[in-house]
Write a protein that holds these residues in place. Structure first.
Motif, PDB file in Angstrom:
ATOM      1  N   SER A  71      -4.824  28.940  -1.249  1.00  0.00           N
ATOM      2  CA  SER A  71      -5.720  28.461  -0.190  1.00  0.00           C
ATOM      3  C   SER A  71      -6.644  29.571   0.292  1.00  0.00           C
ATOM      4  CB  SER A  71      -4.912  27.928   0.997  1.00  0.00           C
ATOM      5  OG  SER A  71      -4.195  26.785   0.658  1.00  0.00           O
ATOM      6  N   SER A  72      -6.112  30.773   0.444  1.00  0.00           N
ATOM      7  CA  SER A  72      -6.933  31.911   0.878  1.00  0.00           C
ATOM      8  C   SER A  72      -8.014  32.232  -0.144  1.00  0.00           C
ATOM      9  CB  SER A  72      -6.056  33.143   1.099  1.00  0.00           C
ATOM     10  OG  SER A  72      -5.163  32.943   2.147  1.00  0.00           O
ATOM     11  N   ILE A  73      -7.649  32.212  -1.414  1.00  0.00           N
ATOM     12  CA  ILE A  73      -8.629  32.484  -2.473  1.00  0.00           C
ATOM     13  C   ILE A  73      -9.688  31.386  -2.502  1.00  0.00           C
ATOM     14  CG2 ILE A  73      -8.923  32.655  -4.979  1.00  0.00           C
ATOM     15  CD1 ILE A  73      -6.116  34.033  -5.001  1.00  0.00           C
ATOM     16  N   THR A  74      -9.276  30.142  -2.286  1.00  0.00           N
ATOM     17  CA  THR A  74     -10.228  29.032  -2.237  1.00  0.00           C
ATOM     18  C   THR A  74     -11.207  29.209  -1.082  1.00  0.00           C
ATOM     19  OG1 THR A  74      -8.554  27.559  -3.179  1.00  0.00           O
ATOM     20  CG2 THR A  74     -10.426  26.525  -2.093  1.00  0.00           C
ATOM     21  N   LEU A  75     -10.709  29.634   0.071  1.00  0.00           N
ATOM     22  CA  LEU A  75     -11.601  29.893   1.206  1.00  0.00           C
ATOM     23  C   LEU A  75     -12.571  31.029   0.902  1.00  0.00           C
ATOM     24  CD1 LEU A  75      -9.150  29.370   4.158  1.00  0.00           C
ATOM     25  CD2 LEU A  75     -11.385  28.269   3.917  1.00  0.00           C
ATOM     26  N   LEU A  76     -12.106  32.055   0.216  1.00  0.00           N
ATOM     27  CA  LEU A  76     -12.992  33.150  -0.174  1.00  0.00           C
ATOM     28  C   LEU A  76     -14.091  32.640  -1.104  1.00  0.00           C
ATOM     29  CD1 LEU A  76     -13.603  36.203  -0.120  1.00  0.00           C
ATOM     30  CD2 LEU A  76     -12.099  36.416  -2.113  1.00  0.00           C
ATOM     31  N   LEU A  77     -13.725  31.799  -2.054  1.00  0.00           N
ATOM     32  CA  LEU A  77     -14.722  31.216  -2.956  1.00  0.00           C
ATOM     33  C   LEU A  77     -15.709  30.335  -2.198  1.00  0.00           C
ATOM     34  CD1 LEU A  77     -12.480  30.298  -6.023  1.00  0.00           C
ATOM     35  CD2 LEU A  77     -14.100  32.191  -5.828  1.00  0.00           C
ATOM     36  N   LEU A  78     -15.227  29.621  -1.190  1.00  0.00           N
ATOM     37  CA  LEU A  78     -16.124  28.793  -0.372  1.00  0.00           C
ATOM     38  C   LEU A  78     -17.121  29.657   0.405  1.00  0.00           C
ATOM     39  CD1 LEU A  78     -13.720  26.034   0.949  1.00  0.00           C
ATOM     40  CD2 LEU A  78     -15.864  25.651  -0.275  1.00  0.00           C
ATOM     41  N   VAL A  79     -16.660  30.777   0.931  1.00  0.00           N
ATOM     42  CA  VAL A  79     -17.568  31.683   1.641  1.00  0.00           C
ATOM     43  C   VAL A  79     -18.624  32.207   0.687  1.00  0.00           C
ATOM     44  CG1 VAL A  79     -17.739  33.927   2.817  1.00  0.00           C
ATOM     45  CG2 VAL A  79     -15.932  32.328   3.441  1.00  0.00           C
ATOM     46  N   TRP A  80     -18.208  32.649  -0.488  1.00  0.00           N
ATOM     47  CA  TRP A  80     -19.159  33.161  -1.478  1.00  0.00           C
ATOM     48  C   TRP A  80     -20.151  32.091  -1.902  1.00  0.00           C
ATOM     49  CZ3 TRP A  80     -15.348  36.108  -5.190  1.00  0.00           C
ATOM     50  CH2 TRP A  80     -14.988  37.319  -4.604  1.00  0.00           C
ATOM     51  N   LEU A  81     -19.664  30.893  -2.170  1.00  0.00           N
ATOM     52  CA  LEU A  81     -20.538  29.799  -2.591  1.00  0.00           C
ATOM     53  C   LEU A  81     -21.537  29.451  -1.486  1.00  0.00           C
ATOM     54  CD1 LEU A  81     -21.248  27.548  -4.650  1.00  0.00           C
ATOM     55  CD2 LEU A  81     -19.622  26.101  -3.420  1.00  0.00           C
ATOM     56  N   SER A  82     -21.063  29.348  -0.265  1.00  0.00           N
ATOM     57  CA  SER A  82     -21.951  29.013   0.846  1.00  0.00           C
ATOM     58  C   SER A  82     -23.004  30.097   1.061  1.00  0.00           C
ATOM     59  CB  SER A  82     -21.141  28.817   2.130  1.00  0.00           C
ATOM     60  OG  SER A  82     -20.295  27.706   2.011  1.00  0.00           O
ATOM     61  N   LEU A  83     -22.609  31.351   0.946  1.00  0.00           N
ATOM     62  CA  LEU A  83     -23.580  32.447   1.082  1.00  0.00           C
ATOM     63  C   LEU A  83     -24.608  32.416  -0.042  1.00  0.00           C
ATOM     64  CD1 LEU A  83     -21.383  35.451   2.246  1.00  0.00           C
ATOM     65  CD2 LEU A  83     -23.228  34.334   3.516  1.00  0.00           C
ATOM     66  N   TYR A  84     -24.172  32.107  -1.245  1.00  0.00           N
ATOM     67  CA  TYR A  84     -25.086  32.032  -2.388  1.00  0.00           C
ATOM     68  C   TYR A  84     -26.098  30.905  -2.189  1.00  0.00           C
ATOM     69  CZ  TYR A  84     -26.798  31.241  -7.098  1.00  0.00           C
ATOM     70  OH  TYR A  84     -27.612  31.061  -8.183  1.00  0.00           O
ATOM     71  N   VAL A  85     -25.616  29.728  -1.821  1.00  0.00           N
ATOM     72  CA  VAL A  85     -26.508  28.582  -1.606  1.00  0.00           C
ATOM     73  C   VAL A  85     -27.456  28.866  -0.451  1.00  0.00           C
ATOM     74  CG1 VAL A  85     -26.568  26.153  -0.908  1.00  0.00           C
ATOM     75  CG2 VAL A  85     -24.920  26.910  -2.629  1.00  0.00           C
ATOM     76  N   LEU A  86     -26.933  29.459   0.615  1.00  0.00           N
ATOM     77  CA  LEU A  86     -27.764  29.785   1.775  1.00  0.00           C
ATOM     78  C   LEU A  86     -28.834  30.813   1.411  1.00  0.00           C
ATOM     79  CD1 LEU A  86     -27.994  29.045   4.761  1.00  0.00           C
ATOM     80  CD2 LEU A  86     -26.475  30.941   5.272  1.00  0.00           C
ATOM     81  N   SER A  87     -28.477  31.810   0.628  1.00  0.00           N
ATOM     82  CA  SER A  87     -29.465  32.825   0.237  1.00  0.00           C
ATOM     83  C   SER A  87     -30.550  32.224  -0.647  1.00  0.00           C
ATOM     84  CB  SER A  87     -28.786  33.988  -0.482  1.00  0.00           C
ATOM     85  OG  SER A  87     -28.323  33.595  -1.753  1.00  0.00           O
ATOM     86  N   LYS A  88     -30.218  31.282  -1.496  1.00  0.00           N
ATOM     87  CA  LYS A  88     -31.213  30.619  -2.337  1.00  0.00           C
ATOM     88  C   LYS A  88     -32.161  29.769  -1.484  1.00  0.00           C
ATOM     89  CE  LYS A  88     -30.102  32.249  -6.236  1.00  0.00           C
ATOM     90  NZ  LYS A  88     -31.002  33.166  -6.913  1.00  0.00           N
ATOM     91  N   LYS A  89     -31.606  29.119  -0.450  1.00  0.00           N
ATOM     92  CA  LYS A  89     -32.457  28.320   0.437  1.00  0.00           C
ATOM     93  C   LYS A  89     -33.411  29.202   1.226  1.00  0.00           C
ATOM     94  CE  LYS A  89     -29.788  24.224   1.269  1.00  0.00           C
ATOM     95  NZ  LYS A  89     -29.391  23.268   2.276  1.00  0.00           N
ATOM     96  N   ILE A  90     -32.928  30.327   1.709  1.00  0.00           N
ATOM     97  CA  ILE A  90     -33.765  31.231   2.488  1.00  0.00           C
ATOM     98  C   ILE A  90     -34.835  31.864   1.593  1.00  0.00           C
ATOM     99  CG2 ILE A  90     -33.757  33.392   3.800  1.00  0.00           C
ATOM    100  CD1 ILE A  90     -31.011  32.524   4.888  1.00  0.00           C
ATOM    101  N   ALA A  91     -34.485  32.187   0.354  1.00  0.00           N
ATOM    102  CA  ALA A  91     -35.436  32.800  -0.573  1.00  0.00           C
ATOM    103  C   ALA A  91     -36.558  31.837  -0.940  1.00  0.00           C
ATOM    104  CB  ALA A  91     -34.711  33.263  -1.834  1.00  0.00           C
TER     105      ALA A  91
END
Length: 185
Positions: free
Chosen positions: A163-183
Motif C-alpha cells: 500500500s505504501s509503495i502504491t501511494l508513492l507511485l500515485l504521488v509520482w504519477l500525479s506529479l508527472y501528470v500535473l507537470s505535463k499540464k503546467i508545461a
C-alpha cells in the motif's frame, strides 16, 4: 470531439486509467492488511507452575502500534474509495481531471503516504520485537509461541508495505501528470 483523439488526450486518458488502477490496488491491499491484522488472534496455554497452565491470547489490540496501524489503513481504504470514484468520474469527462483536483490528489496522496509508512514502520518495529525479542530489556520473543498470530501480522505488514509503495507511485504519477499540464500552458 476531435481534440479527444490527439496524442496528448490519449496520454492524459492513460494517466487516468493508471491512476484508477493504482487506487483500486491501494484499496485492495489496505483492506487485506486490515482483515489480516484484525483476525490475528491466537490463544495458547502458558505454563505458570508445574501442572498448571493458563490460557493467554495474543490479539492486535494488545499493542498501540497495531491499533494505529489498523486506523491508518482504514483511513487509506476510505481515501482510496473516495479518490477512486473521483478519478473514475474524471475519466468519463471529456476534459479529464482538473489541475486543481490533480494538485489536491498530490497533496493528500503524499500526506497519506506519510501516515501509512509511519504506521507500517511502527507495526514492523513491534513485529520485530515479537519475532526476535530484546535481551537487553528482557522482552521475550513471542513468535515461537504464537506462530499463527505472527504469520497474520507479518502478512498484514507486507500488504501495508505494498500500500505504501502504491501511494508513492500515485504521488509520482500525479506529479508527472500535473507537470505535463503546467508545461502545456
Amino acid at each position: 470531439m476531435a481534440s479527444i483523439d490527439t496524442p496528448e488526450a490519449h496520454k492524459s486518458r492513460t494517466g487516468l486509467v493508471v491512476d484508477v488502477a493504482l487506487r483500486v490496488l491501494l484499496f485492495a491491499t489496505a483492506l487485506v492488511a486490515i482483515i489480516l491484522m484484525v483476525t490475528s488472534k491466537q490463544t495458547k496455554l502458558i505454563p505458570v507452575a508445574p501442572g498448571l497452565a493458563i490460557p493467554k491470547d495474543a490479539r492486535f489490540n494488545h499493542s498501540p502500534a497495531f491499533i494505529y496501524f489498523v486506523a491508518a489503513l482504514s483511513v487509506a481504504s476510505l481515501y482510496s474509495i473516495i479518490t477512486g470514484v473521483l478519478s473514475a468520474l474524471a475519466l468519463m469527462k471529456p476534459a479529464g481531471i482538473s489541475t486543481k483536483l490533480q494538485f489536491h490528489f498530490v497533496m493528500f496522496d503524499a500526506l497519506l503516504l506519510g501516515i501509512v509508512a509511519a504506521a507500517t514502520g511502527a507495526a514492523g518495529g513491534v513485529a520485530y520485537i515479537g519475532l526476535k525479542g530484546n535481551s537487553h530489556t528482557r522482552w521475550n520473543k513471542i513468535c515461537n509461541t504464537y506462530g499463527s498470530f505472527c504469520f497474520h501480522f507479518a502478512s498484514s505488514i507486507l500488504f501495508s508495505l505494498i500500500s505504501s509503495i502504491t501511494l508513492l507511485l500515485l504521488v509520482w504519477l500525479s506529479l508527472y501528470v500535473l507537470s505535463k499540464k503546467i508545461a502545456r500552458r
